[in-house]
Design a protein around this motif. Sequence first.
Motif, mmCIF file in Angstrom:
data_model
loop_
_atom_site.group_PDB
_atom_site.id
_atom_site.type_symbol
_atom_site.label_atom_id
_atom_site.label_comp_id
_atom_site.label_asym_id
_atom_site.label_seq_id
_atom_site.Cartn_x
_atom_site.Cartn_y
_atom_site.Cartn_z
ATOM 1 N N PRO A 122 0.829 -1.220 0.000
ATOM 2 C CA PRO A 122 0.000 0.000 0.000
ATOM 3 C C PRO A 122 0.856 1.260 0.000
ATOM 4 O O PRO A 122 2.003 1.252 0.476
ATOM 5 C CB PRO A 122 -0.791 -0.127 1.305
ATOM 6 N N PRO A 123 0.309 2.340 -0.518
ATOM 7 C CA PRO A 123 1.012 3.621 -0.464
ATOM 8 C C PRO A 123 1.213 4.056 0.990
ATOM 9 O O PRO A 123 0.468 3.665 1.883
ATOM 10 C CB PRO A 123 0.069 4.581 -1.196
ATOM 11 N N THR A 124 2.254 4.827 1.232
ATOM 12 C CA THR A 124 2.504 5.351 2.574
ATOM 13 C C THR A 124 2.161 6.838 2.601
ATOM 14 O O THR A 124 2.121 7.506 1.575
ATOM 15 C CB THR A 124 3.979 5.168 2.966
ATOM 16 N N ARG A 125 1.867 7.334 3.803
ATOM 17 C CA ARG A 125 1.527 8.750 3.941
ATOM 18 C C ARG A 125 2.344 9.340 5.088
ATOM 19 O O ARG A 125 2.363 8.797 6.194
ATOM 20 C CB ARG A 125 0.037 8.926 4.242
ATOM 21 N N THR A 126 3.057 10.404 4.783
ATOM 22 C CA THR A 126 3.727 11.132 5.851
ATOM 23 C C THR A 126 2.699 12.062 6.479
ATOM 24 O O THR A 126 1.740 12.478 5.816
ATOM 25 C CB THR A 126 4.902 11.957 5.302
ATOM 26 N N PRO A 127 2.860 12.380 7.757
ATOM 27 C CA PRO A 127 1.873 13.251 8.426
ATOM 28 C C PRO A 127 1.650 14.543 7.631
ATOM 29 O O PRO A 127 2.571 15.308 7.388
ATOM 30 C CB PRO A 127 2.525 13.533 9.786
ATOM 31 N N GLY A 128 0.419 14.742 7.226
ATOM 32 C CA GLY A 128 0.074 15.944 6.476
ATOM 33 C C GLY A 128 0.523 15.931 5.033
ATOM 34 O O GLY A 128 0.320 16.892 4.295
ATOM 35 N N GLY A 129 1.146 14.823 4.598
ATOM 36 C CA GLY A 129 1.685 14.764 3.238
ATOM 37 C C GLY A 129 0.860 13.869 2.336
ATOM 38 O O GLY A 129 -0.119 13.256 2.759
ATOM 39 N N PRO A 130 1.253 13.751 1.074
ATOM 40 C CA PRO A 130 0.510 12.933 0.108
ATOM 41 C C PRO A 130 0.792 11.445 0.315
ATOM 42 O O PRO A 130 1.761 11.057 0.971
ATOM 43 C CB PRO A 130 1.060 13.410 -1.238
#
Length: 436
Positions: free
Chosen positions: A118-126
């Motif tokens: 799955p795609p990862t998400r940085t806090p507040g990022g895409p």
Amino acid sequence: MDEKDRAEQLRYLRDRRLAEIDTAQSEGRLVVGRNGLYRAREFLVDEAGARSCAAVGGITVGGPAPAGHWRLTSEVPLEADPQTVDERLEPLGLRLAMLTDDRATAVEAVAEVRRRTPPTRTPGGPRIRTAGAHLNHVLSGEPVYQGGPGGPPSPADPLAEPTGTAATDLGAAPDIAVLDTGVAVGVAVLHPGLASVVEKDADDTNLLFEESGLLATEGGHGTFVCGLVHRLAPTVRIDPGRVLSPAGFGDDATISAELLETVAPVVNLSLGGYTEDGGSPPALTAAIHQVLSQGRVVVAAAGNDASDALFYPAAVKGVLAVGAYDSSDPARPVAAFSNGGYWVDLWAPGVGLRSAYVQGTYPSSDTGTDFDGYATWSGTSFAAPLVATEIARRYAAREDTRLTPREIADAFLDELPRGSYPGGGRLYTPPVDLTR
């Protein structure tokens, strides 16, 4: 050897090399892809990819090799089993995954693991899709096709022991690491001066024979490279890590694991290859960046395909990539076999260099060529260690101990003139004529 004989020998060597690759492919040790070579039934995964492997099924991440796996053969270093490689790659966030089902190659598994990661998400990022899995590309010091020599070796007369050779305290840290085929068992008898500066490790033994009675195409490659180091700097201490088989095959995972274990300020990599997608091998790139972040230096051969295509690890950012010029011509033109391009940093002699070798019969188009401990050989494999040795020698002799190997290397590069070569690059002329 006249031009006709040389052309015939090169054709023979190419055919033999392709036969070695066919054999390795039939035994499941590698796959010949569109652009490069890669391991058939293993690949590399990051943390997210490792979790996806469980969902895919038919994949083991880490642990011992299954029965019959090529890593259990004698051609690889003793510490190249999957479990040890896994432990060494841990700082890079990568692990070794092996197929246990009936998939044809690792390509299908890599694609499936990537699809399920799955795609990862940085806090507040895409949301960013991570790769999850990567092919374990095979790199080599192989002649003609990719990597090291630009042809077969030729017998040479014995060389005088380099002036200044002395017994060395091998308990001290090495000055240079040579990751290659290792050093031959008989080096202590054939070349006692060289043996006095080489660290001894069972894993680093240069296996010479792959066919009964004949030297493998890369048998003695590491010994020859170490011999050049010794000719140029007789008291420099050498750590000869074995990462290539007698036929010259290694891979992203194994080479990277050994690189992470080195402590030498300068590392020479007379090996390389191309990748399926043109990108740099992930494990080796990460390992190199870790070494570079410590202020150390990595030098690599530019390859022998007379091409400007990116050749790894030489083309990894921060690596000093070395092409070969024809040291037999006073004009110093680019060697006919040498790769070149904007990514090549330096040019050094690479034609007709003489060095320590091994005893045995090298296959040729007639009855074979006998060697008695010395050879003349050509290739970017032999240009690269000249640059690496000069940096290691200067670092060992430095007066200001605050200087890092990279700072020593940068000062050395600043002294060199720029050559009129494809893509630029600087010209290095060693203080010793290594063709004599």
